[in-house]
Design an enzyme around this catalytic site. Structure first.
Site, PDB file in Angstrom:
ATOM      1  N   HIS A 193       0.890  -1.172   0.000  1.00 20.66           N
ATOM      2  CA  HIS A 193       0.000   0.000   0.000  1.00 20.66           C
ATOM      3  C   HIS A 193       0.922   1.214   0.000  1.00 20.66           C
ATOM      4  O   HIS A 193       1.603   1.477   0.987  1.00 20.66           O
ATOM      5  CB  HIS A 193      -0.892  -0.056   1.249  1.00 20.66           C
ATOM      6  CG  HIS A 193      -1.731   1.162   1.456  1.00 20.66           C
ATOM      7  ND1 HIS A 193      -3.086   1.200   1.171  1.00 20.66           N
ATOM      8  CD2 HIS A 193      -1.427   2.410   1.911  1.00 20.66           C
ATOM      9  CE1 HIS A 193      -3.566   2.399   1.457  1.00 20.66           C
ATOM     10  NE2 HIS A 193      -2.586   3.157   1.909  1.00 20.66           N
TER      11      HIS A 193
ATOM     12  N   HIS B  97       2.058   5.354  -1.009  1.00 19.63           N
ATOM     13  CA  HIS B  97       1.668   6.751  -1.228  1.00 19.63           C
ATOM     14  C   HIS B  97       2.737   7.452  -2.059  1.00 19.63           C
ATOM     15  O   HIS B  97       3.889   7.027  -2.097  1.00 19.63           O
ATOM     16  CB  HIS B  97       1.456   7.458   0.109  1.00 19.63           C
ATOM     17  CG  HIS B  97       0.151   7.109   0.761  1.00 19.63           C
ATOM     18  ND1 HIS B  97      -0.871   8.015   0.923  1.00 19.63           N
ATOM     19  CD2 HIS B  97      -0.316   5.943   1.263  1.00 19.63           C
ATOM     20  CE1 HIS B  97      -1.904   7.426   1.505  1.00 19.63           C
ATOM     21  NE2 HIS B  97      -1.596   6.168   1.732  1.00 19.63           N
TER      22      HIS B  97
ATOM     23  N   CYS C  75      -2.458  12.001   4.266  1.00 20.02           N
ATOM     24  CA  CYS C  75      -2.260  11.402   5.583  1.00 20.02           C
ATOM     25  C   CYS C  75      -2.318  12.508   6.608  1.00 20.02           C
ATOM     26  O   CYS C  75      -1.616  13.498   6.488  1.00 20.02           O
ATOM     27  CB  CYS C  75      -0.928  10.677   5.658  1.00 20.02           C
ATOM     28  SG  CYS C  75      -0.570  10.079   7.328  1.00 20.02           S
TER      29      CYS C  75
END
Lengths: 306, 306
Positions: free
Chosen positions: B207, B209, B240
């Protein structure tokens, strides 16, 4: 000691030539000064092309002469033909970059010559430079080596053929350019390996664009295939006249961040590099600036390669 | 036949929870429908958290129930604790994703528990699900596995320790999350290999970013390290709360373009995926949309993996 990777800043040439307005000479020089002060050791500062075609490059002679005065900087200038190469040498460029398109369509649109005709131009420039005592290096950037917005896919054997012809013509350093940003990482590795198998270390660098968002991943693929020399532009400046919607070169700040984070030494100070964006913006206030690192800030975990 | 790579769209959860406004339930469902119609087979559609903490997720129950009606779609919902997991199962989620932070600081800030306390929560959820007849899969996303904006660097051995504890607790699939986007490609490969050495195929996904512009390069590194399962968000939605200036998840369109261009089969239609951006924009008109492929258009050289 960490392995060195050379990053050549091409914003003042490839970035500015596509900008909507013209950066004043003084602003260009101030920006180039800040780029060099960040630790960049190679900067492509302009191109010797007719001012009526690319007015952004009309002051290249003055910019090269200014840049020559920066200690330790390798000043690169683009020249599409012998006349341009002569002007680049007279101005004092350390290296002259000649474009050769691999695809017929881009070659005709950009240079009004076939790829083979442009290889012959390069051969003449190499011979002329030898007679001139090799006072500057000659480098060739193989445009559209990974695809062409006019001709479509560019076969690997076509890249190998042009690169081999250039090596035979005596060119000592060749970069493969993803001019329109169509490359993917698997293709980068495959083409780099195929070209290197033919011309060995004459293949030196990669010139990548971020059109499809794969620019930094393509740089990683090149790195893994042994490339240690990359072009990039501060704030991802640039574009391509033959790729509508295309974004610019890969972002210097993001590239340097990746390289240093991975333990490769670039000699570049990231904070100073980000600060140089201010001078770019001052000289071209309307131009959009890309780049994630500058937006987010250098993370607290960052450690410069030693 | 090309090798398959699974792309799990997390925009409706990880993207929307950070959005400045709340997307109406109808708009969410229309968008999820369009995402599924593009060929995405896994979508994380929401999270079961208190509505007062994350009002964007208040309608997750309704969204999960709607999404269950889409044939062939694996509906994923996040739940930080047993109560959330019970709600997810009741709504009909096929998979429940539990976050466990590797770093103490992020764990306290995000979950108000230490990492070890959250591992114990996961163990209870796994035991409960076994008693419930394994009607849904339990997956753990290891947050801050590559760095933390609160604690700084996260050592590899800490990631290995948490992943091993989770595997021992009976978790059958673990994803490593670069929650704040600090990872670099070398680190991705190193951490993936270290964790896999301990827990084998229980390590399933990444996952990522794009905070520093390395998101797609990090995905490439994961791919090269054998990962075949990636989270991403349409238009790079998200951010975030503990990484100011951070951009969102890696861009689904750009990731799928890279994978298909490299010959990996995703089952996703790029044109339909890009069209789904329209429904995202309709539901959240003020939210900036990222992604290079959508800006530039699918290049004429693109060939879907067969």
């Amino acid at each position: 000691m960490s392995e060195h990777v050379m990053v050549c800043e091409v914003g003042p040439r490839d970035g500015l030539q596509m900008a909507k307005s013209v950066m004043p000479t003084e602003a260009k020089c101030a920006w180039i000064g800040a780029l060099a002060a960040s630790g960049l050791r190679e900067i492509e500062v302009g191109s010797f092309v007719p001012a009526k075609l690319i007015p952004q490059m009309a002051d290249t002679d003055a910019v090269v002469r200014f840049s020559r005065g920066i200690p330790g900087l390798t000043v690169v200038a683009l020249a599409p033909n012998l006349r341009g190469a002569e002007a680049a040498l007279a101005a004092g460029a350390h290296r002259i970059s000649i474009p050769v398109s691999v695809s017929e369509g881009h070659s005709r649109a950009n240079l009004n010559r076939s790829p083979d005709e442009q290889v012959a131009v390069v051969a003449k420039i190499v011979a002329w430079m030898r007679e001139a005592g090799d006072k500057a290096e000659i480098e060739v950037a193989c445009s559209t080596a990974f695809g062409c917005s006019i001709d479509g896919a560019v076969p690997e054997h076509a890249v190998v053929r042009i690169a081999s012809a250039l090596a035979e013509a005596g060119v000592s350093q060749i970069a493969l350019a993803d001019t329109v940003g169509y490359a993917n990482p698997a293709q980068i590795k495959s083409v780099v390996r195929a070209v290197r198998a033919e011309i060995g270390p004459v293949l030196r660098g990669l010139h990548l664009h971020d059109t499809m968002g794969l620019g930094i991943a393509n740089a990683l693929a090149g790195l893994e295939a042994g490339i240690r020399d990359f072009d990039s532009a501060l704030a991802g400046l640039g574009g391509c006249p033959f790729a509508p919607g295309a974004s610019g070169n890969i972002v210097t700040e993001d590239l340097v961040f990746m390289l240093e984070s991975m333990g490769f030494e670039t000699g570049i100070d990231l904070a100073k590099l980000i600060a140089a964006r201010g001078l770019l913006h001052a000289g071209l206030p309307a131009e959009p600036m890309h780049g994630q690192l500058a937006k987010a800030g250098i993370p607290r975990t960052f450690q410069k390669a030693a």
